[in-house]
Scaffold this motif. Sequence first.
Motif, PDB file in Angstrom:
ATOM      1  N   LEU A 139       0.823  -1.207   0.000  1.00 27.74           N
ATOM      2  CA  LEU A 139       0.000   0.000   0.000  1.00 27.74           C
ATOM      3  C   LEU A 139       0.859   1.259   0.000  1.00 27.74           C
ATOM      4  CD1 LEU A 139      -2.783  -1.113   2.509  1.00 27.74           C
ATOM      5  CD2 LEU A 139      -3.068  -0.718   0.062  1.00 27.74           C
ATOM      6  N   LYS A 140       1.952   1.224   0.709  1.00 28.41           N
ATOM      7  CA  LYS A 140       2.866   2.369   0.718  1.00 28.41           C
ATOM      8  C   LYS A 140       3.439   2.607  -0.677  1.00 28.41           C
ATOM      9  CE  LYS A 140       7.203   4.000   2.730  1.00 28.41           C
ATOM     10  NZ  LYS A 140       8.342   3.658   3.631  1.00 28.41           N
ATOM     11  N   ASN A 141       3.857   1.523  -1.339  1.00 22.48           N
ATOM     12  CA  ASN A 141       4.372   1.670  -2.700  1.00 22.48           C
ATOM     13  C   ASN A 141       3.295   2.211  -3.641  1.00 22.48           C
ATOM     14  OD1 ASN A 141       6.840   0.665  -1.891  1.00 22.48           O
ATOM     15  ND2 ASN A 141       6.404  -1.424  -2.571  1.00 22.48           N
ATOM     16  N   ALA A 142       2.028   1.764  -3.457  1.00 24.19           N
ATOM     17  CA  ALA A 142       0.951   2.238  -4.312  1.00 24.19           C
ATOM     18  C   ALA A 142       0.720   3.736  -4.132  1.00 24.19           C
ATOM     19  CB  ALA A 142      -0.334   1.466  -4.016  1.00 24.19           C
ATOM     20  N   HIS A 143       0.771   4.221  -2.878  1.00 22.79           N
ATOM     21  CA  HIS A 143       0.582   5.655  -2.638  1.00 22.79           C
ATOM     22  C   HIS A 143       1.775   6.463  -3.132  1.00 22.79           C
ATOM     23  CE1 HIS A 143      -3.157   6.039  -0.252  1.00 22.79           C
ATOM     24  NE2 HIS A 143      -2.925   4.762   0.049  1.00 22.79           N
ATOM     25  N   GLU A 144       2.984   5.914  -3.031  1.00 15.03           N
ATOM     26  CA  GLU A 144       4.169   6.639  -3.475  1.00 15.03           C
ATOM     27  C   GLU A 144       4.385   6.552  -4.976  1.00 15.03           C
ATOM     28  OE1 GLU A 144       7.356   5.041  -1.198  1.00 15.03           O
ATOM     29  OE2 GLU A 144       6.821   6.140   0.638  1.00 15.03           O
ATOM     30  N   SER A 145       3.515   5.808  -5.692  1.00 16.54           N
ATOM     31  CA  SER A 145       3.661   5.691  -7.144  1.00 16.54           C
ATOM     32  C   SER A 145       3.164   6.935  -7.884  1.00 16.54           C
ATOM     33  CB  SER A 145       2.880   4.471  -7.643  1.00 16.54           C
ATOM     34  OG  SER A 145       1.483   4.675  -7.473  1.00 16.54           O
ATOM     35  N   GLY A 146       2.532   7.855  -7.159  1.00 17.57           N
ATOM     36  CA  GLY A 146       1.949   9.020  -7.813  1.00 17.57           C
ATOM     37  C   GLY A 146       0.475   8.865  -8.068  1.00 17.57           C
TER      38      GLY A 146
ATOM     39  N   VAL B 166      -6.181   3.965  -5.275  1.00 16.55           N
ATOM     40  CA  VAL B 166      -5.518   2.792  -4.704  1.00 16.55           C
ATOM     41  C   VAL B 166      -6.601   1.817  -4.246  1.00 16.55           C
ATOM     42  CG1 VAL B 166      -3.997   1.943  -2.890  1.00 16.55           C
ATOM     43  CG2 VAL B 166      -3.519   4.130  -4.006  1.00 16.55           C
ATOM     44  N   SER B 167      -6.542   0.585  -4.722  1.00 13.31           N
ATOM     45  CA  SER B 167      -7.586  -0.402  -4.441  1.00 13.31           C
ATOM     46  C   SER B 167      -6.998  -1.642  -3.785  1.00 13.31           C
ATOM     47  CB  SER B 167      -8.312  -0.801  -5.734  1.00 13.31           C
ATOM     48  OG  SER B 167      -7.414  -1.418  -6.635  1.00 13.31           O
ATOM     49  N   LEU B 168      -7.841  -2.344  -3.067  1.00  7.24           N
ATOM     50  CA  LEU B 168      -7.462  -3.616  -2.443  1.00  7.24           C
ATOM     51  C   LEU B 168      -8.647  -4.556  -2.556  1.00  7.24           C
ATOM     52  CD1 LEU B 168      -5.405  -4.319   0.695  1.00  7.24           C
ATOM     53  CD2 LEU B 168      -7.677  -5.314   0.567  1.00  7.24           C
ATOM     54  N   SER B 169      -8.375  -5.795  -2.930  1.00  9.60           N
ATOM     55  CA  SER B 169      -9.429  -6.802  -3.049  1.00  9.60           C
ATOM     56  C   SER B 169      -8.957  -8.097  -2.414  1.00  9.60           C
ATOM     57  CB  SER B 169      -9.795  -7.031  -4.518  1.00  9.60           C
ATOM     58  OG  SER B 169      -8.689  -7.553  -5.237  1.00  9.60           O
ATOM     59  N   VAL B 170      -9.899  -8.799  -1.803  1.00 11.69           N
ATOM     60  CA  VAL B 170      -9.625 -10.095  -1.167  1.00 11.69           C
ATOM     61  C   VAL B 170     -10.571 -11.106  -1.784  1.00 11.69           C
ATOM     62  CG1 VAL B 170      -9.517 -11.392   0.987  1.00 11.69           C
ATOM     63  CG2 VAL B 170      -8.935  -8.952   0.967  1.00 11.69           C
ATOM     64  N   GLY B 171     -10.017 -12.206  -2.251  1.00 17.16           N
ATOM     65  CA  GLY B 171     -10.866 -13.218  -2.867  1.00 17.16           C
ATOM     66  C   GLY B 171     -10.162 -14.549  -2.953  1.00 17.16           C
ATOM     67  N   ILE B 172     -10.709 -15.399  -3.787  1.00 10.79           N
ATOM     68  CA  ILE B 172     -10.187 -16.751  -3.984  1.00 10.79           C
ATOM     69  C   ILE B 172      -9.749 -16.861  -5.432  1.00 10.79           C
ATOM     70  CG2 ILE B 172     -10.736 -19.211  -3.978  1.00 10.79           C
ATOM     71  CD1 ILE B 172     -12.789 -18.624  -1.799  1.00 10.79           C
TER      72      ILE B 172
ATOM     73  N   ARG C 237      -2.964   3.516  -9.868  1.00  9.78           N
ATOM     74  CA  ARG C 237      -3.079   4.147 -11.178  1.00  9.78           C
ATOM     75  C   ARG C 237      -1.877   5.058 -11.427  1.00  9.78           C
ATOM     76  NH1 ARG C 237      -6.139   1.282 -14.440  1.00  9.78           N
ATOM     77  NH2 ARG C 237      -8.211   0.830 -13.557  1.00  9.78           N
ATOM     78  N   GLY C 238      -0.701   4.601 -10.981  1.00  6.23           N
ATOM     79  CA  GLY C 238       0.514   5.359 -11.205  1.00  6.23           C
ATOM     80  C   GLY C 238       1.042   5.184 -12.614  1.00  6.23           C
ATOM     81  N   PRO C 239       2.262   5.655 -12.878  1.00 12.73           N
ATOM     82  CA  PRO C 239       2.832   5.531 -14.230  1.00 12.73           C
ATOM     83  C   PRO C 239       3.245   4.118 -14.596  1.00 12.73           C
ATOM     84  CG  PRO C 239       4.434   6.499 -12.735  1.00 12.73           C
ATOM     85  CD  PRO C 239       3.155   6.401 -11.964  1.00 12.73           C
ATOM     86  N   GLY C 240       3.231   3.197 -13.626  1.00 13.06           N
ATOM     87  CA  GLY C 240       3.634   1.820 -13.935  1.00 13.06           C
ATOM     88  C   GLY C 240       5.141   1.659 -13.974  1.00 13.06           C
ATOM     89  N   MET C 241       5.575   0.550 -14.557  1.00 15.89           N
ATOM     90  CA  MET C 241       6.990   0.230 -14.667  1.00 15.89           C
ATOM     91  C   MET C 241       7.312  -0.168 -16.095  1.00 15.89           C
ATOM     92  SD  MET C 241       7.918  -2.060 -11.293  1.00 15.89           S
ATOM     93  CE  MET C 241       7.751  -1.413  -9.628  1.00 15.89           C
ATOM     94  N   THR C 242       8.555   0.018 -16.458  1.00 21.78           N
ATOM     95  CA  THR C 242       9.038  -0.498 -17.727  1.00 21.78           C
ATOM     96  C   THR C 242       9.265  -2.004 -17.600  1.00 21.78           C
ATOM     97  OG1 THR C 242      11.353  -0.100 -17.185  1.00 21.78           O
ATOM     98  CG2 THR C 242      10.133   1.714 -18.214  1.00 21.78           C
ATOM     99  N   GLU C 243       9.515  -2.666 -18.734  1.00 22.38           N
ATOM    100  CA  GLU C 243       9.769  -4.110 -18.702  1.00 22.38           C
ATOM    101  C   GLU C 243      11.006  -4.418 -17.862  1.00 22.38           C
ATOM    102  OE1 GLU C 243       7.876  -6.423 -19.811  1.00 22.38           O
ATOM    103  OE2 GLU C 243       6.402  -5.107 -20.738  1.00 22.38           O
TER     104      GLU C 243
END
Length: 470
Positions: free
Chosen positions: A375-382, A388-394, A409-415
């Motif tokens: 979650l910290k990385n998601a918030h620091e992604s911009g 920022v979403s979280l889901s729990v399932g099977i 919904r940040g800029p993502g990462m390169t390959e």
Amino acid sequence: MNDASPRRRPASRRAGWHRSLHMRLALCLIAAAVAAVLIHLTLTLWPLPQVLRSMGHEPPGTWSAAAVGLTFLLMLPIVWGLASLLLMPLTRLLRALESTVLSYRDGEFGSGIAADPPGGLSELSTLTRLHSELGLALREQRRHLAQRELLLDTVVQNTPVALLLTDANERIAYANIAARQLMDQGRSLAGRGLEELLADAPEDLRLAFAGAQDGLFSVMQDGQEERYHLSMRDFRLQGQPHRLRLLRRMTKELSRQEVASWKRVIRVISHELNNSLAPISSLAHSGAELSRRGMHERVPGVFASIGDRAKHLHQFLAGYASFAKLPAPVLAPVEWRPFVESLGAHYPFALTGELPAAPGRFDAAQMEQALINLLKNAHESGSAPEDVSLSVGIGGVAREDWRIEVGDRGPGMTEAQLSQALMPFYSTKRGGSGLGLALAREIAEAHGGRIAMGHREGGGLWVAISWPRS
């Protein structure tokens, strides 16, 4: 076209007047007219009238209906024969053209027509020449296409990237050598169903193929763990939907990055140790000098500064030691709602979907630490906090696993960044030296599960931790 026509006319004239269609037609008409006149004269003047009079019959008049009709009937076979003689070269040419066109339709371009066949018509010599040039051009194009196809197939077959092409029914349309070696020990895969092929495949491979997004996964091959990066692309081929899967082996690259990561953390620790030990050494020397001079009132301040530097060094080393000394998880039933609400106290997020009614079974402290990191990385992604979403399932294919997914919904990462993200001490932050996603990976693997990540549709990243329910 205007420049080419004058050059063709001399060639037609050199072909000979007797081979001209116009001349042959004129000669046939003249011959037919002469034959008609001779027949009509034979019927009305001589010798048929004399023969009929000697037999006591009256001959027909010169322009009587009987004479004209009889002349017409006798001219029919003559006209038919002259027409057949005139059209014979054209008929042979049309049959030859029909034969070569049928050969072209069947993919055989070796047959052709002589550019100037004997007995042919001069007006059709240009057509036969152009047809021969067309056949030669088609043969050359086919040869070039065959060479290009052979070159492309050689490159695709010998590339180390496993390439798998499936149609709309998930039946394999094409697979190169690397894909055959990975999926079925080198046996042919063409025409086989993907579900049937994955029936005996490792579970991580089936989970990766079951998803609809790019990501990393690992499989055991010959007693060793091999890591792969899977990328998928959808497109239409010959009007039908197809999916192309590319599997790139990342083991050597990840090993090289892991060595680079360890070198980096050693440099970071060495730098931090030098930054702390150098002041401590200087302060210890200053304290000893103050004691020698009898300035005891300043000695406690020196000791306090030494304690602060030692405390900072201890906190720094403890952070890295906590990663290296991760204890075995203590599994216990955990209710989902209180656990998820405790995560929201650290970092806000939007809960996607309903929480499972059955309690989970995991080490709550370790899993909370891993998810707080995600979650910290998601918030620091911009990304905006509400994105920022979280889901729990099977999830899972062969078995039902618990799955917690964090998205942003940040800029993502390169390959390149995506392939290194799970390395220890890797960070995309500017000047960062944090643990990145490696701690979450260690916690997931300690629970017998795995961590996966990839690009979200519409932008951003998703990171999911999954582990067995039992």
